[in-house]
Scaffold this motif. Structure first.
Motif, PDB file in Angstrom:
ATOM      1  N   SER A  39       0.830  -1.210   0.000  1.00  0.00           N
ATOM      2  CA  SER A  39       0.000   0.000   0.000  1.00  0.00           C
ATOM      3  C   SER A  39       0.860   1.254   0.000  1.00  0.00           C
ATOM      4  O   SER A  39       0.598   2.208  -0.756  1.00  0.00           O
ATOM      5  N   MET A  40       1.919   1.269   0.809  1.00  0.00           N
ATOM      6  CA  MET A  40       2.789   2.443   0.867  1.00  0.00           C
ATOM      7  C   MET A  40       3.554   2.639  -0.446  1.00  0.00           C
ATOM      8  O   MET A  40       3.764   3.761  -0.902  1.00  0.00           O
ATOM      9  N   ARG A  41       3.970   1.541  -1.069  1.00  0.00           N
ATOM     10  CA  ARG A  41       4.700   1.618  -2.340  1.00  0.00           C
ATOM     11  C   ARG A  41       3.835   2.298  -3.407  1.00  0.00           C
ATOM     12  O   ARG A  41       4.244   3.273  -4.024  1.00  0.00           O
ATOM     13  N   TYR A  42       2.625   1.777  -3.608  1.00  0.00           N
ATOM     14  CA  TYR A  42       1.799   2.261  -4.713  1.00  0.00           C
ATOM     15  C   TYR A  42       1.242   3.663  -4.443  1.00  0.00           C
ATOM     16  O   TYR A  42       1.189   4.488  -5.342  1.00  0.00           O
ATOM     17  N   LEU A  43       0.844   3.916  -3.219  1.00  0.00           N
ATOM     18  CA  LEU A  43       0.280   5.226  -2.904  1.00  0.00           C
ATOM     19  C   LEU A  43       1.355   6.312  -2.864  1.00  0.00           C
ATOM     20  O   LEU A  43       1.039   7.500  -2.942  1.00  0.00           O
ATOM     21  N   SER A  44       2.613   5.918  -2.748  1.00  0.00           N
ATOM     22  CA  SER A  44       3.711   6.880  -2.836  1.00  0.00           C
ATOM     23  C   SER A  44       4.157   7.080  -4.289  1.00  0.00           C
ATOM     24  O   SER A  44       4.414   8.199  -4.720  1.00  0.00           O
ATOM     25  N   GLN A  45       4.227   5.986  -5.044  1.00  0.00           N
ATOM     26  CA  GLN A  45       4.663   6.076  -6.444  1.00  0.00           C
ATOM     27  C   GLN A  45       3.710   6.905  -7.300  1.00  0.00           C
ATOM     28  O   GLN A  45       4.134   7.531  -8.279  1.00  0.00           O
ATOM     29  N   ARG A  46       2.454   6.935  -6.933  1.00  0.00           N
ATOM     30  CA  ARG A  46       1.446   7.596  -7.773  1.00  0.00           C
ATOM     31  C   ARG A  46       1.757   9.072  -8.007  1.00  0.00           C
ATOM     32  O   ARG A  46       1.415   9.631  -9.051  1.00  0.00           O
ATOM     33  N   TYR A  47       2.409   9.724  -7.068  1.00  0.00           N
ATOM     34  CA  TYR A  47       2.623  11.166  -7.173  1.00  0.00           C
ATOM     35  C   TYR A  47       3.597  11.547  -8.280  1.00  0.00           C
ATOM     36  O   TYR A  47       3.487  12.631  -8.854  1.00  0.00           O
ATOM     37  N   THR A  53      -3.585   7.622 -16.277  1.00  0.00           N
ATOM     38  CA  THR A  53      -4.246   6.314 -16.192  1.00  0.00           C
ATOM     39  C   THR A  53      -3.457   5.390 -15.269  1.00  0.00           C
ATOM     40  O   THR A  53      -4.038   4.684 -14.435  1.00  0.00           O
ATOM     41  N   ILE A  54      -2.138   5.399 -15.418  1.00  0.00           N
ATOM     42  CA  ILE A  54      -1.302   4.562 -14.554  1.00  0.00           C
ATOM     43  C   ILE A  54      -1.354   5.080 -13.115  1.00  0.00           C
ATOM     44  O   ILE A  54      -1.402   4.297 -12.164  1.00  0.00           O
ATOM     45  N   MET A  55      -1.369   6.400 -12.952  1.00  0.00           N
ATOM     46  CA  MET A  55      -1.526   6.971 -11.617  1.00  0.00           C
ATOM     47  C   MET A  55      -2.824   6.474 -10.970  1.00  0.00           C
ATOM     48  O   MET A  55      -2.847   6.115  -9.797  1.00  0.00           O
ATOM     49  N   GLY A  56      -3.892   6.422 -11.754  1.00  0.00           N
ATOM     50  CA  GLY A  56      -5.173   5.932 -11.240  1.00  0.00           C
ATOM     51  C   GLY A  56      -5.106   4.471 -10.821  1.00  0.00           C
ATOM     52  O   GLY A  56      -5.666   4.080  -9.794  1.00  0.00           O
ATOM     53  N   ALA A  57      -4.378   3.658 -11.608  1.00  0.00           N
ATOM     54  CA  ALA A  57      -4.224   2.240 -11.258  1.00  0.00           C
ATOM     55  C   ALA A  57      -3.451   2.095  -9.948  1.00  0.00           C
ATOM     56  O   ALA A  57      -3.804   1.271  -9.089  1.00  0.00           O
ATOM     57  N   ASP A  60      -5.844   2.979  -7.164  1.00  0.00           N
ATOM     58  CA  ASP A  60      -6.833   1.910  -6.957  1.00  0.00           C
ATOM     59  C   ASP A  60      -6.218   0.720  -6.234  1.00  0.00           C
ATOM     60  O   ASP A  60      -6.780   0.204  -5.256  1.00  0.00           O
ATOM     61  N   ILE A  61      -5.072   0.266  -6.726  1.00  0.00           N
ATOM     62  CA  ILE A  61      -4.452  -0.927  -6.152  1.00  0.00           C
ATOM     63  C   ILE A  61      -3.894  -0.620  -4.762  1.00  0.00           C
ATOM     64  O   ILE A  61      -4.024  -1.431  -3.840  1.00  0.00           O
ATOM     65  N   GLY A  62      -3.290   0.545  -4.600  1.00  0.00           N
ATOM     66  CA  GLY A  62      -2.786   0.926  -3.277  1.00  0.00           C
ATOM     67  C   GLY A  62      -3.893   0.989  -2.238  1.00  0.00           C
ATOM     68  O   GLY A  62      -3.711   0.573  -1.087  1.00  0.00           O
ATOM     69  N   THR A  63      -5.051   1.487  -2.653  1.00  0.00           N
ATOM     70  CA  THR A  63      -6.203   1.540  -1.749  1.00  0.00           C
ATOM     71  C   THR A  63      -6.692   0.138  -1.416  1.00  0.00           C
ATOM     72  O   THR A  63      -7.017  -0.163  -0.265  1.00  0.00           O
ATOM     73  N   GLU A  64      -6.728  -0.736  -2.429  1.00  0.00           N
ATOM     74  CA  GLU A  64      -7.158  -2.109  -2.165  1.00  0.00           C
ATOM     75  C   GLU A  64      -6.183  -2.815  -1.228  1.00  0.00           C
ATOM     76  O   GLU A  64      -6.601  -3.630  -0.392  1.00  0.00           O
ATOM     77  N   ARG A 172      -2.740  -6.189 -13.918  1.00  0.00           N
ATOM     78  CA  ARG A 172      -3.019  -4.767 -14.134  1.00  0.00           C
ATOM     79  C   ARG A 172      -1.736  -3.965 -14.295  1.00  0.00           C
ATOM     80  O   ARG A 172      -1.652  -3.073 -15.136  1.00  0.00           O
ATOM     81  N   PHE A 173      -0.724  -4.276 -13.478  1.00  0.00           N
ATOM     82  CA  PHE A 173       0.548  -3.572 -13.626  1.00  0.00           C
ATOM     83  C   PHE A 173       1.215  -3.922 -14.961  1.00  0.00           C
ATOM     84  O   PHE A 173       1.892  -3.086 -15.566  1.00  0.00           O
ATOM     85  N   GLY A 174       1.021  -5.147 -15.435  1.00  0.00           N
ATOM     86  CA  GLY A 174       1.527  -5.525 -16.756  1.00  0.00           C
ATOM     87  C   GLY A 174       0.873  -4.698 -17.854  1.00  0.00           C
ATOM     88  O   GLY A 174       1.540  -4.261 -18.804  1.00  0.00           O
ATOM     89  N   GLU A 175      -0.439  -4.472 -17.731  1.00  0.00           N
ATOM     90  CA  GLU A 175      -1.144  -3.616 -18.686  1.00  0.00           C
ATOM     91  C   GLU A 175      -0.599  -2.188 -18.628  1.00  0.00           C
ATOM     92  O   GLU A 175      -0.419  -1.534 -19.666  1.00  0.00           O
ATOM     93  N   CYS A 176      -0.324  -1.710 -17.421  1.00  0.00           N
ATOM     94  CA  CYS A 176       0.243  -0.364 -17.258  1.00  0.00           C
ATOM     95  C   CYS A 176       1.621  -0.273 -17.911  1.00  0.00           C
ATOM     96  O   CYS A 176       1.942   0.731 -18.563  1.00  0.00           O
ATOM     97  N   LEU A 177       2.420  -1.326 -17.753  1.00  0.00           N
ATOM     98  CA  LEU A 177       3.758  -1.334 -18.340  1.00  0.00           C
ATOM     99  C   LEU A 177       3.672  -1.285 -19.864  1.00  0.00           C
ATOM    100  O   LEU A 177       4.416  -0.530 -20.514  1.00  0.00           O
ATOM    101  N   ARG A 178       2.761  -2.069 -20.435  1.00  0.00           N
ATOM    102  CA  ARG A 178       2.597  -2.048 -21.892  1.00  0.00           C
ATOM    103  C   ARG A 178       2.167  -0.654 -22.371  1.00  0.00           C
ATOM    104  O   ARG A 178       2.656  -0.153 -23.380  1.00  0.00           O
ATOM    105  N   ARG A 179       1.266  -0.039 -21.620  1.00  0.00           N
ATOM    106  CA  ARG A 179       0.817   1.314 -21.962  1.00  0.00           C
ATOM    107  C   ARG A 179       1.994   2.293 -21.919  1.00  0.00           C
ATOM    108  O   ARG A 179       2.166   3.114 -22.832  1.00  0.00           O
TER     109      ARG A 179
END
Length: 201
Positions: A39-47, A53-57, A60-64, A172-179
């Motif tokens: 959770s800390m990794r993803y919610l920190s990386q988003r900034y 779109t990747i920020m949104g993912a 979402d995942i960090g919140t989950e 989902r992260f794989g989809e983000c990487l392709r994007r």
């Protein structure tokens, strides 16, 4: 802004205490590949993620992952509540009890406290997404290790659910990487640039 629903994402109903199982599952609360790190990794990386779109993912995942932290904490609580001092000593949970009573505290199964050095935020899209995919695979492996050691269906049911979500997050992260790779200028993306002289780097 988040909307918090006062219920677990997946139900936990454990009827028999088991402090030995709790010690194992504790790693997915505060261990190196646990839900707190995720959770800390993803919610920190988003900034620092430039792609919205990747920020949104990541959000979402960090919140989950926070919801998963809540599930793991509930499992540990239900496995340890109302244990007697004799049961604590017999299970080896007495050392944890001395420091934390039966409160939930982030540590690995080996007793190592949570440390933010266990995850990374680089601000580089490719670097961070590869880290995220690896993190999801390590978490999946940890849940599978737990399932090899614990056979109680009341415990295994929510653990299997959590393992399945790691697979979904990896995808989902794989989809983000392709994007991200599709949007990068190939001249600036080392993986597609055979002209880069790595000896001079």
């Amino acid at each position: 802004m988040w909307k918090y629903e006062k219920r677990l994402q997946y139900p936990v109903n454990i009827s028999k205490p088991n402090a030995k199982a709790a010690q194992i599952i504790m790693s997915q609360y505060g261990g190196p590949d646990g839900e707190l790190s995720a959770s800390m990794r993803y919610l920190s990386q988003r900034y620092s993620m430039k792609d919205r779109t990747i920020m949104g993912a990541l959000t979402d995942i960090g919140t989950e992952e926070l919801a998963h932290l809540e599930i793991v904490a509930t499992i540990i609580h239900q496995l340890t509540k109302d244990l007697t001092p004799e049961e604590l000593k017999a299970s080896g949970f007495d050392k944890y009890y001395v420091d934390h009573t039966l409160a939930i505290w982030p540590q690995a199964a080996a007793g190592i406290p949570f440390n933010a050095c266990e995850f990374q935020c680089k601000g580089d899209t490719i670097t961070d997404l590869y880290e995220d995919m690896a993190a999801e695979q390590k978490a999946r492996s940890t849940y599978e290790n737990i399932l090899r050691l614990i056979k109680d269906p009341e415990i295994c049911d929510p653990i299997r659910y959590l393992r399945e979500r790691e697979v979904v997050h990896f995808q989902r992260f794989g989809e983000c990487l392709r994007r991200a790779q599709d949007d990068l200028d190939s001249r600036n993306f080392y993986a597609f640039n055979p002209q880069i002289d790595t000896k001079r780097c």
